[in-house]
Design a protein around this motif. Structure first.
Motif, short mmCIF file in Angstrom:
data_model
loop_
_atom_site.label_atom_id
_atom_site.label_comp_id
_atom_site.label_asym_id
_atom_site.label_seq_id
_atom_site.Cartn_x
_atom_site.Cartn_y
_atom_site.Cartn_z
N ALA A 262 -11.64 -1.60 -3.02
CA ALA A 262 -12.53 -2.86 -2.52
C ALA A 262 -13.86 -2.44 -2.43
CB ALA A 262 -11.96 -3.08 -1.03
N SER B 19 -14.27 -12.29 7.42
CA SER B 19 -14.51 -11.75 6.14
C SER B 19 -15.23 -10.31 6.25
CB SER B 19 -15.69 -12.56 5.36
OG SER B 19 -15.18 -13.88 4.97
N VAL B 20 -14.57 -9.30 5.50
CA VAL B 20 -14.97 -7.95 5.69
C VAL B 20 -15.89 -7.37 4.74
CG1 VAL B 20 -14.05 -5.56 6.09
CG2 VAL B 20 -12.86 -7.63 6.85
N PHE B 21 -17.13 -6.85 5.19
CA PHE B 21 -17.84 -6.21 4.19
C PHE B 21 -18.11 -4.71 4.68
CE2 PHE B 21 -18.74 -10.78 4.01
CZ PHE B 21 -18.97 -10.88 2.64
N MET C 129 -14.28 1.33 4.23
CA MET C 129 -13.16 0.62 4.36
C MET C 129 -12.01 1.85 4.98
SD MET C 129 -13.21 -2.42 3.28
CE MET C 129 -14.13 -3.30 2.41
N GLY D 84 -11.41 0.85 8.59
CA GLY D 84 -10.47 -0.13 7.90
C GLY D 84 -9.29 -0.75 8.85
N GLN D 85 -8.90 0.37 9.79
CA GLN D 85 -8.06 -0.04 10.60
C GLN D 85 -8.39 -1.13 11.44
OE1 GLN D 85 -4.67 1.21 10.40
NE2 GLN D 85 -5.50 2.28 8.50
N GLN E 250 -10.71 1.83 -0.95
CA GLN E 250 -11.59 2.60 -2.02
C GLN E 250 -11.78 1.49 -3.20
OE1 GLN E 250 -13.00 5.26 -1.46
NE2 GLN E 250 -11.88 5.26 0.53
N LEU F 257 -18.19 -10.54 -2.84
CA LEU F 257 -16.79 -10.21 -2.75
C LEU F 257 -16.35 -10.36 -1.00
CD1 LEU F 257 -14.24 -9.42 -4.48
CD2 LEU F 257 -14.80 -7.04 -3.25
N SER F 258 -15.33 -11.28 -0.87
CA SER F 258 -14.90 -11.22 0.67
C SER F 258 -13.60 -10.56 0.43
CB SER F 258 -14.84 -12.69 1.03
OG SER F 258 -16.15 -13.08 1.37
N VAL F 259 -13.15 -9.73 1.61
CA VAL F 259 -12.05 -8.80 1.25
C VAL F 259 -11.34 -9.33 2.52
CG1 VAL F 259 -11.17 -6.46 1.50
CG2 VAL F 259 -13.46 -6.70 0.54
N PHE F 260 -9.99 -9.42 2.03
CA PHE F 260 -8.80 -9.91 2.97
C PHE F 260 -7.75 -8.73 2.64
CE2 PHE F 260 -11.64 -13.49 2.61
CZ PHE F 260 -11.48 -13.64 3.89
N SER F 261 -7.02 -8.39 3.83
CA SER F 261 -5.79 -7.52 3.99
C SER F 261 -4.56 -8.32 4.45
CB SER F 261 -6.04 -6.36 4.96
OG SER F 261 -4.69 -5.93 5.26
N GLN G 204 -9.12 -8.72 12.18
CA GLN G 204 -8.65 -9.79 11.24
C GLN G 204 -7.50 -10.62 11.85
OE1 GLN G 204 -9.24 -9.56 6.72
NE2 GLN G 204 -6.99 -9.50 7.17
N VAL H 7 -7.15 -20.08 2.48
CA VAL H 7 -8.51 -19.87 2.88
C VAL H 7 -9.45 -19.84 1.88
CG1 VAL H 7 -10.23 -18.90 4.48
CG2 VAL H 7 -7.82 -19.22 5.30
N PRO I 269 -3.29 -5.25 -0.03
CA PRO I 269 -1.93 -4.99 1.23
C PRO I 269 -2.67 -4.58 2.22
CG PRO I 269 -1.51 -4.21 -1.19
CD PRO I 269 -2.82 -4.47 -1.13
N ALA I 270 -3.70 -3.69 2.12
CA ALA I 270 -4.04 -3.03 3.54
C ALA I 270 -5.67 -2.41 2.92
CB ALA I 270 -3.00 -1.61 3.61
N MET I 271 -6.22 -2.08 3.84
CA MET I 271 -7.71 -1.41 3.96
C MET I 271 -7.55 0.13 3.67
SD MET I 271 -9.46 -3.80 4.60
CE MET I 271 -9.86 -5.61 5.52
N ALA I 272 -6.53 0.69 4.06
CA ALA I 272 -6.46 2.35 4.16
C ALA I 272 -6.20 2.72 2.58
CB ALA I 272 -5.24 2.75 4.82
N HIS J 7 -11.65 -17.22 10.70
CA HIS J 7 -11.29 -16.18 9.68
C HIS J 7 -12.31 -14.90 9.53
CE1 HIS J 7 -8.16 -16.23 6.72
NE2 HIS J 7 -7.65 -16.97 7.77
N ARG K 163 -1.61 -17.38 3.57
CA ARG K 163 -2.66 -17.93 4.34
C ARG K 163 -4.09 -17.41 3.89
NH1 ARG K 163 -4.88 -15.73 8.90
NH2 ARG K 163 -3.06 -14.29 9.43
N HIS K 164 -4.26 -16.21 3.58
CA HIS K 164 -5.77 -15.80 3.03
C HIS K 164 -5.97 -16.62 1.82
CE1 HIS K 164 -6.20 -13.10 6.04
NE2 HIS K 164 -5.38 -12.14 5.62
N GLY L 56 -9.96 4.97 6.78
CA GLY L 56 -10.02 5.76 8.13
C GLY L 56 -9.99 4.61 9.21
N GLU M 117 -8.35 -4.54 10.01
CA GLU M 117 -7.25 -5.20 9.96
C GLU M 117 -6.93 -5.53 11.39
OE1 GLU M 117 -4.32 -4.45 7.77
OE2 GLU M 117 -5.05 -2.67 6.58
#
Lengths: 339, 339
Positions: free
Chosen positions: A83, B98-100, B75, B80-81, A81, A97-101, B87, A116, A73-76, B96, A112-113, B77, B84
């Motif tokens: 992730a 992809s976050v690492f 990720m 991560g913000q 953690q 692992l590809s991360v999407f928020s 993205q 993809v 739902p979010a990165m925060a 698109h 959408r994510h 603080g 988002e």
DNA sequence: CTGTTAGCGCGTTCAG
DNA sequence: CTGAACGCGCTAACAG
């Protein structure tokens, strides 16, 4: 800047004076069945030409990507953690692992994510509490891609391979016990409807705790959405002369309560006792420290990846349950006990 | 569970009674030049068969992925913000992201992620302050993939297309001014060598501020790595009878200072004035609120994506500088002024 | 407007 | 142990 043509195995093969099959064997299959000499030649050529394998071609060819997608739902906070740990565990298993928020439980972004990731033909999916409904999810994930849920309770088996859930209910139950044992005359749960499923779990535990340990103790359940914490606290303290206990949705909410209490000079933990969840760094570094429940990120990540790997590898589920419960650990600090 | 063969355009073409080229045109090229009737037929067939485009095949074929990779140190603080927001902006541009995470400035993990992204043939790269050196980076990114840096100062042009940096120096300079104006007799900078480049920027600003506004004010520069904040603060207050000013590396550090001060009953902002950076939620929700510098995530994300798009599209750099500086905004709260 | 065809880069037969 | 040939699913010319 049209993409400069990258070097392919064909060129490496030419440079090394061997066939492309040989190059492929040496470079991408751990040098199986090849003479030392050939290996050396190929590796040298690849090195010099700056060869870099094209993931798309490889994936297309063997119908496997070694990629797994994560939607949170979010990165925060907790999500981020988790992730990080999932990324590490995935790597150990040979996957990426590809991360999407989903930008805070937004079903559209989530879809959408997901779309993809499926177009990428990821080998597996990990999602944290989908905001979409069962039906929508089903219609999207019917492709046969294994899906493991994080903190997803009661999902149908035809959608999710399994789930790895944190024991929020148990934590809240025990929180009530702690506060009751400390002699609180009333205990409040400050929830957050934004995270619906998680809020529900916490309430289940809270209710169970009150039923089990709350004899003679009054209770209150409040949502923090748009709540004026200071006003609420003032009212609370007026209504109760003795000790008040608060179970906060998470450490974030707990910090707000703590700050309000500090501002109003409410004695902590004398008049007000407070327990958070997550054991964020703010819990350790606020004053007083916030008693909280620590999350075993490692365990949860490991279990999630294991579950996924089992399914991907078509291995037997090794007798595990479909829904695994991971217990939290209580860390007591200044908001519930005097040093 | 061998991956169930997914439906391809071939099958859709058969079902719709047209050729695969037509299907491709209708489905993946915005319905260019096709009769209404054909479009309808194709879309219907695709819908019914549950067709989902294979990104790998498409990318391979047109030598473009519409994917961009992001590498951040963590990720939590700020990072991560930013992720988002990036993205979102990337999506607006039709890409698109992809976050690492490099797990806290780990050069090895960083390299691994970079390698994977390049193997994916991403169209562009965004990295936050690479932990790797210039040389290593150069040898990896020499593939011609555009690279935009976030908070990267002074990188050679042959590596990074550009950089979008936060104005930390300016913020620290102004912080010193604020504290000096408020009559602090000494001003301390509590740094963090862990984030080397950022720490450097902050120090540059701090030094400049002391030079410009620090007449008659003493200064101190300390690193928080392994520092006992409580002991340090006690010492500090003993050495200075009047008002002390602290510029914290970020709000996280600021919170630790604040908590120590609260614990020791130091009057804030009377005896101790405190300024953080980042305007994290803890800055708003601690007591007293921490004066801090707000980060314009939107602007920074937009600029980074724009820069990348310009380079990818081979458009002129539109006259912009290679390194863009994004200013922060001061938010004053209880740690520097009485309500 | 629609169909044909030739690749994209790599994995995988199957003969040598 | 090696090499030629085919296919993965899709796009991009070019014909018709």
């Amino acid at each position: 800047m049209t993409k400069p043509k990258q070097v392919t195995i064909v060129e490496v093969a030419e440079a090394a004076g061997v066939s492309i099959a040989t190059v492929s064997n040496v470079l991408n299959r751990g040098g199986i069945r090849s003479s030392k000499e050939t290996i050396r030649k190929v590796e040298l050529a690849a090195e010099q030409l700056g060869y870099r394998r094209n993931t798309m071609a490889a994936g297309l060819s063997r119908n496997k990507t070694y990629e797994i997608g994560l939607i949170i739902p979010a990165m925060a906070g907790y999500y981020g953690q988790l992730a990080e740990h999932l990324q590490i565990e995935a790597h150990h298993a040979g996957y990426h692992l590809s991360v999407f928020s989903s930008g805070g439980f937004d079903p559209d972004i989530e879809r959408r994510h997901l779309e993809v990731l499926l177009q990428r033909r990821v080998d597996g999916l990990i999602c944290h509490g989908l905001a979409m409904g069962f039906e929508t999810t089903r219609s999207i994930v019917n492709s046969g891609t294994p899906l493991v849920l994080i903190n997803g309770w009661g999902w149908p088996e035809d959608i999710a391979t399994g789930a790895v859930n944190l024991g929020f209910a148990g934590a809240c139950l025990q929180s009530v016990k702690v506060l009751a044992d400390h002699g609180c005359e009333t205990i409040c749960y400050l929830g957050s409807k934004r995270s619906k499923v998680i809020d529900e779990q916490r309430l289940i535990g809270f209710d169970a705790g009150m039923a089990q340990f709350g004899g003679g103790v009054s209770q209150e359940i409040v949502d923090t959405m748009g709540l004026d914490i200071e006003a609420y606290l003032r009212d609370l303290m007026q209504r109760h002369a003795k000790s008040v206990g608060v179970v906060a949705f998470d450490d974030h909410v707990a910090l707000r309560v703590l700050s309000a209490a500090n501002k109003m000079n409410i004695d902590i933990p004398g008049r007000l006792k407070l327990i958070g969840i997550n054991n964020d760094y703010i819990a350790k570094e606020s004053y007083p420290g916030i008693s909280s429940w620590d999350i075993p990120y490692n365990d949860q990540a490991q279990m999630a990846i294991n579950k996924l790997m089992h399914k991907i590898g078509n291995k037997a589920e090794s007798g595990e349950d479909r829904e695994i419960e991971v217990p939290l650990t209580f860390i007591e600090r200044g908001t519930t006990k005097l040093q």
